[in-house]
Enzyme design. Structure first.
Site, mmCIF file in Angstrom:
data_model
loop_
_atom_site.group_PDB
_atom_site.id
_atom_site.type_symbol
_atom_site.label_atom_id
_atom_site.label_comp_id
_atom_site.label_asym_id
_atom_site.label_seq_id
_atom_site.Cartn_x
_atom_site.Cartn_y
_atom_site.Cartn_z
ATOM 1 N N THR A 27 -2.508 6.322 -4.547
ATOM 2 C CA THR A 27 -2.020 4.943 -4.486
ATOM 3 C C THR A 27 -3.200 3.984 -4.339
ATOM 4 O OG1 THR A 27 -1.577 5.412 -2.152
ATOM 5 C CG2 THR A 27 0.316 5.342 -3.637
ATOM 6 N N HIS A 30 5.326 15.425 -2.049
ATOM 7 C CA HIS A 30 4.094 14.640 -2.181
ATOM 8 C C HIS A 30 2.861 15.456 -2.505
ATOM 9 C CE1 HIS A 30 5.605 10.741 -0.640
ATOM 10 N NE2 HIS A 30 6.454 11.519 0.020
ATOM 11 N N LYS A 35 -10.768 7.202 0.558
ATOM 12 C CA LYS A 35 -9.559 8.023 0.661
ATOM 13 C C LYS A 35 -9.864 9.110 1.690
ATOM 14 C CE LYS A 35 -9.957 8.925 -3.840
ATOM 15 N NZ LYS A 35 -8.624 8.692 -4.384
ATOM 16 N N ARG A 36 -8.855 9.885 2.099
ATOM 17 C CA ARG A 36 -9.127 10.981 3.002
ATOM 18 C C ARG A 36 -10.136 11.954 2.387
ATOM 19 N NH1 ARG A 36 -6.114 11.629 7.769
ATOM 20 N NH2 ARG A 36 -7.328 13.541 7.898
ATOM 21 N N LYS A 80 -10.286 16.167 -3.677
ATOM 22 C CA LYS A 80 -10.570 14.789 -4.075
ATOM 23 C C LYS A 80 -12.014 14.633 -4.565
ATOM 24 C CE LYS A 80 -7.155 12.983 -0.749
ATOM 25 N NZ LYS A 80 -6.154 12.259 -1.561
ATOM 26 N N LYS A 96 -4.273 0.120 -5.945
ATOM 27 C CA LYS A 96 -4.791 -1.027 -5.183
ATOM 28 C C LYS A 96 -6.086 -1.541 -5.820
ATOM 29 C CE LYS A 96 -2.562 1.134 -1.278
ATOM 30 N NZ LYS A 96 -2.712 2.102 -0.165
HETATM 31 C C1 475 Z 1 -0.717 12.717 -2.016
HETATM 32 N N1 475 Z 1 0.085 14.281 3.569
HETATM 33 C C2 475 Z 1 -1.049 11.506 -2.851
HETATM 34 C C3 475 Z 1 0.699 10.264 -1.590
HETATM 35 O O1 475 Z 1 2.915 10.040 -2.415
HETATM 36 C C4 475 Z 1 0.173 10.596 -2.964
HETATM 37 C C5 475 Z 1 0.691 16.528 4.252
HETATM 38 C C6 475 Z 1 0.903 17.399 5.295
HETATM 39 C C7 475 Z 1 0.786 16.968 6.563
HETATM 40 C C8 475 Z 1 0.421 15.673 6.788
HETATM 41 N N2 475 Z 1 0.203 14.817 5.769
HETATM 42 C C9 475 Z 1 0.339 15.238 4.529
HETATM 43 C C10 475 Z 1 0.237 14.430 2.254
HETATM 44 O O2 475 Z 1 0.626 15.443 1.745
HETATM 45 C C11 475 Z 1 -0.086 13.261 1.458
HETATM 46 O O3 475 Z 1 -0.520 12.234 1.970
HETATM 47 N N3 475 Z 1 0.133 13.358 0.156
HETATM 48 C C12 475 Z 1 -0.181 12.240 -0.687
HETATM 49 O O4 475 Z 1 0.990 11.457 -0.879
HETATM 50 C C13 475 Z 1 1.962 9.432 -1.633
HETATM 51 O O5 475 Z 1 -0.173 9.397 -3.605
HETATM 52 O O6 475 Z 1 -1.448 11.918 -4.127
HETATM 53 O O7 475 Z 1 -1.875 13.495 -1.812
#
Ligand code: 475
Length: 818
Positions: free
Chosen positions: A653, A356, A545-546, A551, A657
């Site tokens: 995502t 991700h 978003k976060r 970002k 939306k």
């Molecule tokens: C991406 N979270 C988005 C989304 O695929 C993408 C990492 C480490 C520890 C805790 N949480 C994380 C992520 O890496 C994360 O949320 N990644 C996101 O996944 C779904 O749409 O671009 O940044």
């Protein structure tokens, strides 16, 4: 309406629940009590379908997906469940007859915020789609006692408040103590000879009982109810005199503490690895319990565990659940007595991994000493996996030490979880086309060269049931009316049908009126929660978003400062009134992100209270951005800010939306923005900034110096100087020094402005000008917005899930008849 929903029976059920839960009659029930009573009544309807579904799965001996995830960002369940049993209108009517407003009752429910952001919300959308498409699936996770913190803003600063989401209990959950499973930590591994073979037993360990709670995942109108299984930890045996006598007092206390701590709280980091021991405990805790349970369940009806993969598949949601690879090996080797090669064959046919993020600070690399101390047997297995993998590399690339160093699972005193995930899985996927290409050609190129067949793309998606049908009832009804059918609810491609109306002036007017009503709804929310008046006729320009540097919320607020300077210079400047809306939580330990929140609020304070700009500019920071208020925000947006540094946002995502709700994308060619633009046409979006290739090129070869821009661009320089001359913080002129420095001074990696904010700034400002110009032509804007809705079909998570099923999971659809 679906067959079988009986309004009278439902009413009785609610009254009965109020009586039994609160010793009250319905007219004395407070909103929260009414909520509980209604939730239990809905659960009562769901429960029969839930039982029927699980029976049907068993009967058909259906292959099952286990979606393993540290995070499930579910939001509220009540409204979603009512929608998915197709009883919305009936429930609303009954409640009105009883003197309750369904919306008010919905607002009583706390969000189930067992996730940070994109990754956790994606898991929640996937569960909705799996149930709706009728695929057998479990979500496996942790029942955190405290989910994502609640955000308060005080004096412009973020304050984190514990999220007591279970305070009043959770009406929908079912505790399943019969499936309690022991999970062991620490100790040492003893080798014994038994039945003529070497056996490994863990001794001197501490253990906890994992106890599952099941939550129903209701499919839309199909009687299917899947399960989200989240594990709680309990002390194995509350300490007793016996252990006291044996001198095990210390151990008993420690075990009790271990159980108390493990499920206490969600780590609030998004896209960031912190390397905390408790986090690794959480990972092994829910994985060991889930894997043990999956194997046990399989063995109840199947004689040969060597065929486990024929009926089970584990999808690993990023590397967080990657110990599953080694844990499944452990169960197959130590408990089932399979030889290594057979166990490895089963494991690598069962596990699949989704990546991700390529942000290097998010990569999980556990120190070997910590890892091996906490999970001694698991570590042994990882060592053997690594040894065999190194042998394989040696064979394929003799003498290539570079490859060994780049690809090793164990290297430099660390366990690289991504490498373990890739080696232990039959599938590796990225979450948008561009992201997958970057994985193949950059981050994971050695793995791609060695095992190209594993790599595939699955562009993310979102559920239209929550983010249109529930979140935007006005637009949903309009779409249904125009299409003459609700088929889009389970087949979003059909929404393409409204494309024919894009040029129709009546449709355009209706569409803009709906948007206007949704903006009034959001304006009310903002007034109630922020005390700020915003004009629903202004452009609602939204970035939610976060909060993360990549970002680039900072670029957005710097642009607001830039606009404000122009307005101060020329109060009569011709511009369409704009409301810049932000919503973002910063990780509790992310100082620079928190300072950015303060900056946004400081700018808001100045701008919103300056009468001289005649209300042309407003800045709003929405407190505690989360799934439930997101639904209201997306519905009301005109402009969707998707402005990450190209190559950094794996998919996004939220972008989808917004599109589904008819906002126009203002964004970079990053993540799924690329595919959004491909679907809707670049002429119906505002694209700016460097390409991912350009960014990657600068990162590799250098050649970017923000100071040159600072020196040559007076407007940018003026904005930056306002960060350090007290313009927005007169009481403390140095307050935003860190942000200023981050843009101009080289950091420890010898780079300044790591996310190319100054580099992209002018191009961003130009795109913002185009937004202003475009909005003046309301017919054009309405057309473009309708085209966005019409072309959002690809971005349903139903499509994503079908691709996972076809290419990775190979599940069969199950029909449930009542
Ligand atoms: C991406 N979270 C988005 C989304 O695929 C993408 C990492 C480490 C520890 C805790 N949480 C994380 C992520 O890496 C994360 O949320 N990644 C996101 O996944 C779904 O749409 O671009 O940044």
């Amino acid at each position: 309406m679906k067959m079988g929903f009986d309004k009278e029976e439902f009413k009785k059920s609610v009254e009965y629940n109020v009586k039994n839960l609160f010793r009250k009659t319905i007219d004395d029930a407070k909103p929260n009590e009414a909520f509980q009573a209604v939730a239990y009544a809905i659960k009562d309807v769901i429960i029969d379908e839930w039982i029927a579904t699980q029976k049907q799965y068993a009967k058909e001996d259906a292959k099952t997906l286990y979606y393993m995830s540290m995070e499930f960002l579910m939001g509220r369940a009540l409204g979603n469940n009512i929608i998915n049993i197709m009883a919305w209108d009936e429930v609303k009517e009954v409640l009105e007859e009883m003197g309750f407003d369904l919306n008010v009752l919905e607002d009583q429910e706390p969000d189930a915020a067992l996730g940070n952001g994109g990754l956790g919300r994606l898991a929640a959308c996937f569960l909705d789609s799996l149930a709706t498409l009728g695929y057998p699936a479990y979500g496996c996770g942790i029942r955190y006692r405290y989910g994502m913190f609640k955000q308060k803003i005080e004096d412009g600063y973020q304050i984190e408040v514990p999220d007591e989401w279970l305070k009043d209990g959770n009406p929908f959950e079912v505790r399943r103590s019969e499936y309690a499973t022991e999970v062991k930590f620490g100790g040492y591994v003893k080798t014994v000879w038994e039945d003529g073979r070497e056996k490994f037993v863990q001794e001197g360990y501490q253990s906890v009982m994992a106890v599952p709670y099941d939550l129903p995942i209701v499919g839309y109108g199909n009687n299917v109810v899947n399960t989200l299984r989240i594990w709680d930890a309990q002390p194995i045996n509350t300490f007793n005199l016996e252990s006291f006598d044996k001198g095990d007092y210390q151990k008993a206390v420690e075990q009790e503490n271990l159980a108390k701590n493990i499920c206490e709280v969600l780590y609030p980091n998004d896209n960031h690895y912190a390397g905390k021991e408790l986090r690794l405990k959480q990972q092994y805790f829910f994985i060991s319990a889930s894997v043990q349970r999956a194997v046990k369940k399989y063995k109840e009806t199947h004689p040969d565990v060597r065929k486990f993969y024929e009926k089970n598949v584990f999808q690993l949601n990023d590397t967080h659940p990657t110990v599953a690879v080694a844990e499944l090996m452990r169960v197959l080797l130590d408990e089932e007595g399979l030889p290594w090669d057979v166990a490895w064959d089963v494991t690598t046919k069962t596990c699949a991994y989704t990546n991700h993020t390529i942000m290097s600070e998010a990569l999980e690399k556990w120190p070997i000493d910590l890892f091996s101390r906490l999970l001694p047997r698991i570590y042994q297995i990882v060592e053997e996996i690594n040894r065999r993998f190194m042998e394989q590399i040696q064979q394929m690339y003799p003498g290539d030490d570079h490859k060994m160093a780049r690809m090793a699972i164990l290297y430099d005193g660390q366990v690289r979880m991504a490498h373990l995930a890739i080696v232990g899985s039959f599938s590796v996927n990225g979450v948008a086309r561009l992201h997958t290409e970057i994985l193949k050609t950059q981050e994971l190129k050695h793995f791609y060269q060695m095992m190209p067949q594993k790599f595939n793309n699955k562009t993310n998606g979102i559920t239209q049931r929550r983010f249109l049908l529930h979140g935007n009832p006005l637009l949903a009804a309009w779409v249904t009316e125009k299409l003459g059918s609700k088929a889009w609810v389970t087949d979003l491609k059909q929404i393409k049908g409204i494309e024919a109306l894009a040029e129709d002036e009546t449709a355009q007017k209706e569409f803009m009126e709906i948007k206007f009503q949704n903006k009034i709804r959001l304006a009310k929310y903002i007034k109630e929660h922020n005390g700020i008046d915003v004009d629903p006729r202004s452009i609602f320009d939204v970035q939610v978003k976060r909060l993360h540097e990549y970002k680039r919320q900072l670029m957005n607020i710097l642009h607001v400062m830039f606009l404000y300077n122009q307005l101060r210079d020329n109060p009569n400047m011709d511009m369409v009134p704009r409301t810049f809306i932000f919503g973002a939580k910063a990780a509790a330990g992310y100082r620079r992100a928190k300072l950015t929140i303060k900056l946004i609020n400081a700018v808001a304070d100045v701008v919103n209270n300056d009468a001289s700009i005649q209300g042309k500019l407003k800045v709003v920071f929405i407190e505690d951005y989360r799934v439930s208020n997101a639904e209201i925000i997306f519905a009301a947006a005109d402009v969707s800010e998707q402005i990450s540094t190209a190559s950094k946002e794996a998919s996004g995502t939220g972008n989808m939306k917004f599109m589904l709700n008819g906002a126009l994308t203002l964004g970079t060619m990053d993540g799924a923005n690329v595919e959004i633009v491909e679907e809707v046409g670049a002429e119906h979006a505002f694209i700016f900034g460097m390409s991912s290739d350009e960014v990657i090129n600068y990162e590799k070869n250098g050649g970017y110096d923000p100071m040159t821009i600072f020196n040559n661009d007076a407007d940018i320089r003026r904005v930056l100087m306002q960060l350090i001359n007290g313009y927005y913080s007169p009481q403390n002129p140095e307050l935003f020094r860190e942000i200023y420095d981050s843009l101009l001074n080289r950091n420890s990696s010898d780079r300044a402005d790591t996310y190319f904010i100054l580099k992209d700034f002018r191009s961003y400002a130009d795109a913002q000008k185009q937004v202003d110009a475009a909005y003046r032509n309301q017919n054009w804007w309405a057309k473009a917005a309708i085209l966005n809705v019409a072309n959002s079909g690809k971005f349903s998570s139903d499509r994503t899930i079908q691709e996972y099923v076809d290419d990775i999971w190979h599940l069969d659809k199950v029909e449930v008849k009542l």
